[in-house]
Design an enzyme around this catalytic site. Structure first.
Site, PDB file in Angstrom:
ATOM      1  CD  GLU A 124     -10.927   3.433   1.846  1.00 52.38           C
ATOM      2  OE1 GLU A 124     -10.851   4.786   1.768  1.00 52.38           O
ATOM      3  OE2 GLU A 124     -10.026   2.685   1.284  1.00 52.38           O
TER       4      GLU A 124
ATOM      5  CB  SER B  44      -0.249  -8.277  -1.252  1.00 50.97           C
ATOM      6  OG  SER B  44      -1.069  -9.254  -0.490  1.00 50.97           O
TER       7      SER B  44
ATOM      8  CE  LYS C 162      -4.217  -1.832   1.026  1.00 50.41           C
ATOM      9  NZ  LYS C 162      -4.344  -3.083   1.924  1.00 50.41           N
TER      10      LYS C 162
HETATM   11  C1  LIG Z   1      -5.265  -4.130   1.321  1.00 49.39           C
HETATM   12  C2  LIG Z   1      -4.529  -5.441   1.187  1.00 49.39           C
HETATM   13  C3  LIG Z   1      -4.960  -6.264   0.266  1.00 49.39           C
HETATM   14  C4  LIG Z   1      -6.199  -6.122  -0.672  1.00 49.39           C
HETATM   15  O1  LIG Z   1      -6.262  -4.655  -1.326  1.00 49.39           O
HETATM   16  P1  LIG Z   1      -5.932  -4.700  -2.985  1.00 49.39           P
HETATM   17  O2  LIG Z   1      -6.387  -3.291  -3.294  1.00 49.39           O
HETATM   18  O3  LIG Z   1      -7.044  -5.858  -3.325  1.00 49.39           O
HETATM   19  O4  LIG Z   1      -4.398  -5.255  -3.140  1.00 49.39           O
HETATM   20  C5  LIG Z   1      -4.196  -7.272  -0.199  1.00 49.39           C
HETATM   21  N1  LIG Z   1      -3.150  -7.891   0.694  1.00 49.39           N
HETATM   22  C6  LIG Z   1      -2.725  -6.852   1.656  1.00 49.39           C
HETATM   23  C7  LIG Z   1      -1.609  -7.155   2.587  1.00 49.39           C
HETATM   24  C8  LIG Z   1      -3.381  -5.624   2.154  1.00 49.39           C
HETATM   25  O5  LIG Z   1      -2.968  -4.862   2.866  1.00 49.39           O
END
Ligand SMILES: *Cc1c(COP(=O)(O)O)cnc(C)c1O
Length: 405
Positions: A117, A384, A95
């Site tokens: 949010e 992610s 993020k």
């Molecule tokens: C917020 C988040 C997601 C989901 O958000 P996307 O916009 O779909 O990428 C996925 N993995 C992690 C670790 C997150 O913090």
């Protein structure tokens, strides 16, 4: 990286085919026009590009590596599994890639405050971090249920100097947090900017957040060649709003021999309220200012959604995902809570990497896929984020397995 697709999509009104657009109250038309114009200007500005390059390298810790998950690959048998390590990005998830850029944009527009949010708290932590770095105020809206579940991230945001506003209506999770943040933004639109946390919301956010996240795909394309001297056969990412998935997909979107798979959370089952698989079970509709595929209840309102991954329980999906899925360029994979928990522990114990529960969905799908493919095939998973935020919740509810895999 030149991509005809990325340069022509979305169109100038923010449409990916019929999806996207901007459905906002009149009071927000001018501020969104300002954001769009500022972004068009900034993205061509060498100073902006240099500033972003600088913070990515010297503050965020990019490029993040790609790791070969050798033990997990051996355990599954079949295709080789690689991980793009967004868990190693500062603050522990992808993020920050868009938050740093959004806050530079806010500064450029002369705003004093950023509002957002957050679901699992990752976007809130990333935005609070970027706001601290660039010296802006930060206001984060979060559902009460998520506040209880994601305690460490709530504390981190407070330590970073952000103000937390609980969303107390409805299911008290991500959708309600978005409602609450929008309302607050409308009341202070002069001084603030709403920093959307994924490739969702009205134009230009789906495009802007994708462009900021595309660094994942750009790096991956180069790094994967170091490992295998070719593109991966499959790229897998979990999809909530879809930003980490669009980020990694962007690097391979023109390479039609690369399968792009977005993994949706099946939660506890197929009934409405048990999952958040928007692309799989949803229909066309407008929510939170954009037209996409969304889960609806009997009245046509956004349906209640659930997933063990707090960052992926959203009843809609980025419009670009709706478009790419309909066009067939991307495919949807599914993973339920149980499979995600299993992958969470397997990746921890076989690779020494504790994944976020959201990312564990992508890992779980890759494990299923690997077993169906020969050993000369490859899968690149976008990991992610890291799972530190989830450890209290998971050990309380899903005991640590005492088997050696
Ligand atoms: C917020 C988040 C997601 C989901 O958000 P996307 O916009 O779909 O990428 C996925 N993995 C992690 C670790 C997150 O913090």
């Amino acid at each position: 990286m030149k991509s005809e697709y990325l340069e022509t999509m979305p169109d100038k009104n923010g449409y990916f085919g019929k999806f996207g657009g901007s459905f906002i109250p009149p009071i927000l038309e001018k501020p969104f026009e300002d954001i769009k114009n500022a972004y068009e200007q900034l993205k061509k500005s060498p100073e902006f590009i240099d500033e972003l390059k600088y913070v990515r390298k010297h503050y965020q810790g990019r490029p993040t590596p790609i790791s070969f998950a050798k033990n997990l690959t051996n355990y599954c048998g079949g295709a080789k599994i690689y991980l793009k390590r967004e868990d190693l990005n500062h603050t522990g998830a992808h993020k920050l890639n868009h938050c740093m850029a959004e806050v530079i944009l806010a500064k450029h527009l002369g705003k004093k405050k950023v509002i957002a949010e957050t679901g699992a708290g990752q976007h809130g932590v990333a935005l609070a971090t970027a706001a601290a770095y660039f010296g802006l105020e930060c206001e984060i809206h979060m559902g009460e249920v998520d506040i209880a579940k994601e305690h460490p991230n709530v504390i981190r945001m407070k330590i970073l100097g952000a103000k937390i506003i609980p969303a107390t209506h409805g299911l008290k999770t991500l959708k309600e947090a978005v409602d609450s943040a929008f309302e607050s933004y409308v009341s202070q639109v002069e001084d603030s900017i709403y920093c959307i946390g994924s490739v969702v919301g009205p134009h230009p956010f789906p495009m802007m957040v994708r462009d900021f996240q595309s660094i994942i795909g750009i790096e991956s394309k180069e790094q994967f060649k170091e490992h295998e001297n070719k593109n991966p056969d499959n790229v897998v990412a979990c999809v909530g709003g879809g930003s980490n998935a669009m980020g990694i997909f962007a690097g391979f979107i023109d390479d039609t021999d690369v399968n792009l798979i977005g993994v949706e959370p099946m939660g506890k089952g197929e009934k409405i309220g048990e999952h958040s698989a928007s692309l799989t079970y949803g229909e066309e509709g407008v929510m939170h200012g954009f037209n996409s595929i969304m889960l609806k209840d009997k009245e046509g309102e956004p349906a209640p959604v659930y997933s063990i991954g707090s960052g992926i329980d959203y009843p809609s999906v980025g419009p670009e995902h709706a478009y790419l899925n309909e066009s067939g360029r991307t495919k949807v994979g599914l993973c339920d809570d149980k499979e995600a928990i299993d992958a969470f522990y397997k990746l921890s114990q076989l690779e020494g990497i504790i994944p976020a529960l959201e990312s564990a969905h992508a890992v779980a799908y890759a494990m299923k896929l690997a077993k169906t493919l020969p050993s000369d095939k490859t899968i690149l998973v976008n990991l992610s984020g890291r799972g530190d935020k989830d450890i209290d919740f998971i050990v309380e509810n899903h005991p640590i397995p005492n088997t050696k895999f």
